[in-house]
Design a protein around this motif. Structure first.
Motif: not given
Length: 1024
Positions: A953-972
């Motif tokens: 639950g720490r990431r909220f968007h598939d891709i958040n520009p410039g924000n790796l910590d909020d981006s789901i895609l690189p995490f998955r």
């Protein structure tokens, strides 16, 4: 090379079991009938029955049955408790039944399954599941995608109390059936209204302990049609218990949902029906709404005869729309037109019996859609003949986390309470409040946010070809994610053409008839005017306290916008008494009808053993056995005579067999691949590219191959230190035609093993795993990778279909990689251990060589072939993702990084994430052709990604520009996504592609920026 022989033997045993299980066949008389009639529509049960018994062989026997399930077959689980280590996956078949002895007598535990789903049906025509319980899946309990005509009767999805598969007190074979299956039959007497650790108390329930560690959905049909769920149940899902989404014609009847976040959910459905269900002890009872960014929007649902009671469990999900749901909600509707709500009972829901809301209620960046296809408002809600009892009398107190996060959706009950309190302070409302037994801080039986749009001069939306988007019979454009995002939202169909006045009651918010019964305490109706009048409060709550200047600015902005005249709720129900107000009522919707199931006839009976033996034994050395390939699945690969050396698939291909390679390859645990295509003599493939498919499905366009074509892909693992390279498996795709002239691609996995001193590849429809290690140097990047995995996956036959099957492709396991843009390169083997002489195509542009040598027809005459690079400059192309500069831009530039990152994403993700693929329902489409906007993940919130998929639950968007910590895609795709529900792609890998992960992360962190011209929607992520 190291193999764990027990794992490989298990896979081989599954293949052997196919012939053993076939002997269990039995026949029965056909049964049928309309879903609405007295008889159950269960297809035609005239095929084989595969009986699965509990024990150590249950998974093997189940897999062996599912990969050969044919029309009329039944997979029957005996009574008892089953420990299953694989999903039951049925793909691209029809008229199959899965059944047990009863949902209190047959329990299928998927606690140790390394895939997220329990039962998964994909592209099935006629699927009937009944009389069993699915327990402790990592993801969804029962999932259907692209299924036409399915019935789920007397089934249950449940997670062990307090954590599902991580529960300290799990449901097991020892306790599942004890005390009349008490652990399976969970009562609802007193839900926990506050999360653990809250000082306010009420954090436990004597009945069941909810947990975000439970799987996402209990019963989950999506992108399907003609779905019946009856006499079924879901307990403990961390999103929705019983869900139907993006589906046409669905009935949920006589079913129960308890201790889920939402009990029942209808999302983007056209023609839905809730009939006589029970929702209790959930966060919310029933939901009928449209979610933005998906390929269809819904219309017309009926909700009748249901009971929604005590849905007061605290919201225990993380991520997704349902994370916004306030506890104590009997029913919510949002952004969905035409709903009939009648003859239901709503009682003891702490916030409201019915909440009628719109997306305008959500602040920008906090749930409000960023696209203009969706209509934000529910219109045509008709409420009559219901009983409302004791709703809205105990508004939930927000958690500390909600307060800290400034979560407006979770704070909504508090804000409503403030507005209703303000209304009761008005002397004109005092008598009303006193009569309702609810002075001040309360909700209501029926609550409306009071928000509606006004006439807009926005032009009618157009499709990608410049044509008007089709409209329904009321003039509403039938938009979906496959259409370009309009510059504004068109809504003129709601208004009179001359006066621009709203057409009432047809496009009015709701009609609330006088025959509803209101009992006990609670205001009957409250229009709380959205968040108007609270602008200052919201501005202060959502400001960053660490930034004093920004805090002051937020507060001043909120103060300026505050509309105090709208602060207090209105209890005036008269505008919703439609007969009096407008002279007529809304027309009642007709019942949903599911047509009787009928077989398509596209599936032939399986060939006999004698025919298989005859065809497979008739091959001649050096000549491809196309006769066998066109008809039967040979037990060993050599019987097709594909390779010069039958023991080595790296040897020269026979006949017109031609090797090929791709610019960027699907990552498969650092395996090195050998690909060949075998086209029958006298036949040719036909050239196609993305331009021919148009903006919607062009990205899926592959070359068209003639019947009889065989495509082979061998997976090897190299150990450069030892100087070895060992083939592990060879997968075939074969294009066949049945007796009725219908074509179908068949996927066949073969596993290599040593037999009497020879290398033999045996058919393994049941798949398997192998322990492998590697030291291999990538031929494109020159990077050497060293590692190992104990769980390299060899997919079973049905898992092949989950990637290779899509709606707009030829039926079956159609090719993915044979696209013009993937093949536009000079051929060079991927391996440094090639064992055969160079093929004639080596060093030549593959497409040009195929066109010039009679393998490919319909080729563009001017391909713009560069004689030095051997790239066809006038044909589409993606670069090699790990060769800087290969896209034609300066190496390391933003354009270069983006093109290569998108190439990796397309090859590894797009086969599912396209508008006609397995993940079409997510609204996330990852081809390299489309614009990088919300459909590509820019500031897009996930639709069905649970706790694990959002990094707890720490990431909220598939891709958040410039924000790796909020981006789901690189995490998955990265190293911390280790569970089946988190890892992407879900099948092809058990380790991380280090080069791919680094490149995608670099692109999101350093290249993607907030720039609406370049990345539409990029300014809408907001703060989290």
């Amino acid at each position: 090379m190291i193999f764990k022989t027990p794992q490989v033997r298990a896979a081989l045993a599954a293949a052997l079991a196919l012939t053993l299980l076939a002997g269990c066949g039995s026949r029965s008389d056909s049964a049928g009938g309309s879903s609405g009639g007295p008889k159950e529509d269960i297809g035609t049960r005239n095929g084989r029955t595969f009986l699965i018994k509990p024990g150590e062989n249950a998974t093997r026997d189940m897999v062996a049955a599912m990969v050969q399930a044919a029309p009329g077959d039944t997979i029957q689980f005996d009574c008892g408790y089953f420990e299953l280590s694989s999903s039951l996956n049925l793909t691209d078949t029809e008229d199959v039944m899965v059944k047990g002895c009863g949902k209190d007598k047959t329990v299928l535990s998927f606690k140790h399954n390394n895939a997220p789903e329990g039962i998964l049906g994909v592209n099935v025509h006629g699927l009937f599941i009944q009389d069993l319980t699915v327990l402790d899946t990592g993801g969804n309990g029962i999932e259907l995608r692209g299924v036409d005509h399915a019935s789920l009767r007397r089934v249950r999805a449940i997670w062990s109390s307090n954590g599902g598969r991580e529960s300290p007190t799990p449901i097991t074979g020892e306790n599942a059936f004890a005390n009349e299956a008490r652990l399976l039959n969970v009562p609802c007497t007193d839900p926990a209204t506050q999360p653990p650790g809250t000082p306010l108390g009420d954090t436990t329930s004597p009945d069941y302990t909810v947990s975000p560690k439970s799987g996402r959905y209990g019963i989950y049909p999506v992108s399907s049609e003609n779905i019946l769920i009856e006499d079924s149940e879901s307990v403990g899902a961390s999103d929705a218990g019983i869900y139907v989404g993006q589906t046409n014609n669905a009935i949920i009847r006589n079913s129960r949902a308890a201790f889920n976040v939402f009990g029942f959910e209808i999302e983007n459905v056209r023609g839905g029906e809730y009939d006589t269900n029970l929702a209790e002890c959930n966060t919310g009872g029933f939901l009928i709404y449209d979610l933005d960014g998906l390929r269809q929007y819904g219309d017309s649902s009926r909700m009748h005869g249901n009971t929604s009671r005590m849905n007061n469990t605290y919201n225990f999900t993380s991520g997704g729309f349902v994370g916004n749901v306030p506890s104590g909600s009997g029913m919510i509707t949002l952004s969905y037109d035409r709903i009939d709500v009648f003859n239901n009972v709503f009682e003891k829901n702490n916030t409201a019996g019915i909440i009628h809301a719109s997306y305008e209620l959500f602040p920008e960046g906090l749930g409000r859609p960023v696209e203009n296809r969706i209509d934000w408002y529910t219109e045509g809600l008709h409420i009559w003949g219901n009983t409302f009892r004791e709703n809205g009398n105990k508004l939930p107190v927000p958690s500390v986390g909600d307060l800290i996060n400034g979560d407006v959706a979770r704070l909504l009950p508090v804000l409503i309470g403030l507005k209703n309190t303000a209304a009761c302070l008005n002397p004109l409302n005092f008598q009303h409040c006193l009569g309702a037994g609810a002075l001040g801080y309360r909700g209501a039986h029926i609550m409306w946010d009071g928000l509606l749009d006004t006439w807009s001069d926005c032009p009618y939306p157009l499709d990608a070809n410049g044509n008007k988007v089709p409209a329904d019979n009321r003039g509403k454009p039938q938009l979906g994610s496959e259409h370009p995002n309009p510059e504004c939202h068109y809504n003129q169909y709601k208004f009179d053409k001359e006066s621009h006045e709203r057409i009432v009651p047809d496009w009015w918010a709701s009609c609330i008839d006088d025959d509803n019964v209101f009992e006990g305490r609670g205001a009957r109706f409250a229009n709380f005017h959205g968040l108007k009048g609270l602008e200052l409060v919201i501005a202060a709550a959502t400001a960053d306290p660490s930034n004093p200047a920004g805090l002051i600015g937020n507060v001043l902005t909120g103060l300026t916008a505050t509309d105090l005249t709208q602060l207090a709720s209105s209890y005036d129900i008269k505008p919703h008494q439609c007969v009096t107000a407008y002279g007529k009522n809304l027309e009642k919707l007709p019942p949903v009808v599911i047509s009787e199931f009928k077989r398509s006839g596209q599936f032939d009976p399986a060939p006999s053993d004698a025919e298989t033996a005859k065809l497979c034994g008739a091959g001649k050395a050096g000549t491809v056995n196309f006769a066998a390939a066109a008809r039967v699945n040979c037990p060993t690969l050599d019987q097709y005579q594909l390779f010069a050396n039958a023991q080595d698939p790296r040897s020269a291909p026979n006949g017109r067999g031609t090797p090929f390679s791709l610019n960027s390859k699907l990552f498969s645990d650092y395996s090195v691949k050998y690909r060949q295509v075998f086209i029958p003599e006298g036949k040719t493939a036909t050239y196609h590219d993305a331009k021919e498919g148009g903006a919607v499905t062009g990205a899926n366009m592959t070359f068209d191959f003639p019947v009889g074509t065989v495509i082979a892909k061998t997976f090897t693992f190299a150990d450069e230190a030892a100087g070895t390279e060992v083939p592990v498996e060879t997968r075939l795709l074969i294009k066949r035609v049945n007796s009725k002239g219908a074509v179908r691609w068949v996927g066949l996995p073969y596993i290599w093993e040593d037999v009497d001193g020879k290398r033999v590849a045996k058919l393994a429809l049941g798949g398997g795993t192998a322990s492998v290690h590697w030291k291999t140097t990538d031929v494109d990047s020159g990077v050497t990778h060293t590692g190992s995995t104990p769980s390299y996956l060899i997919p079973n036959g049905n898992q092949c279909l989950s990637c290779h099957s899509r709606e707009d492709g030829e039926p079956g396991a159609a090719p993915i990689g044979l696209k013009a843009r993937f093949l536009n390169k000079p051929y060079r083997p991927e391996s440094n251990f090639v064992k055969s002489a160079p093929h004639a195509v080596t060093g030549h542009n593959q497409i040009d060589w195929w066109c010039s040598n009679g393998l490919l027809a319909g080729c563009p005459s001017d391909r713009g072939l560069d004689p030095v690079t051997q790239i066809a400059t006038k044909l589409e192309r993606i670069p090699a993702f790990n060769k800087p500069g290969d896209a034609g831009y300066p190496a390391g530039s933003g354009e270069d990084i983006e093109a290569r990152a998108r190439a990796w994403i397309e090859v590894n993700c797009q086969h599912c994430h396209n508008v006609r693929g397995f993940a079409a329902s997510t609204g996330l489409y990852l081809d390299s052709i489309r614009k990088v906007d919300s459909t590509y993940g820019i500031c897009k919130r996930p639709t069905a990604t649970g706790r694990e998929g959002t990094d707890e639950g720490r990431r909220f968007h598939d891709i958040n520009p410039g924000n790796l910590d909020d981006s789901i895609l690189p995490f998955r795709i990265g190293p911390t996504a280790t569970t089946p529900a988190a890892r992407m792609p879900p099948l092809a890998r058990s380790v991380v592609d280090e080069e791919g992960y680094a490149l995608v992360s670099q692109w999101i962190r350093d290249v993607v920026v907030v720039d609406e011209a370049k990345y539409p929607g990029s300014s809408s992520c907001g703060e989290n």
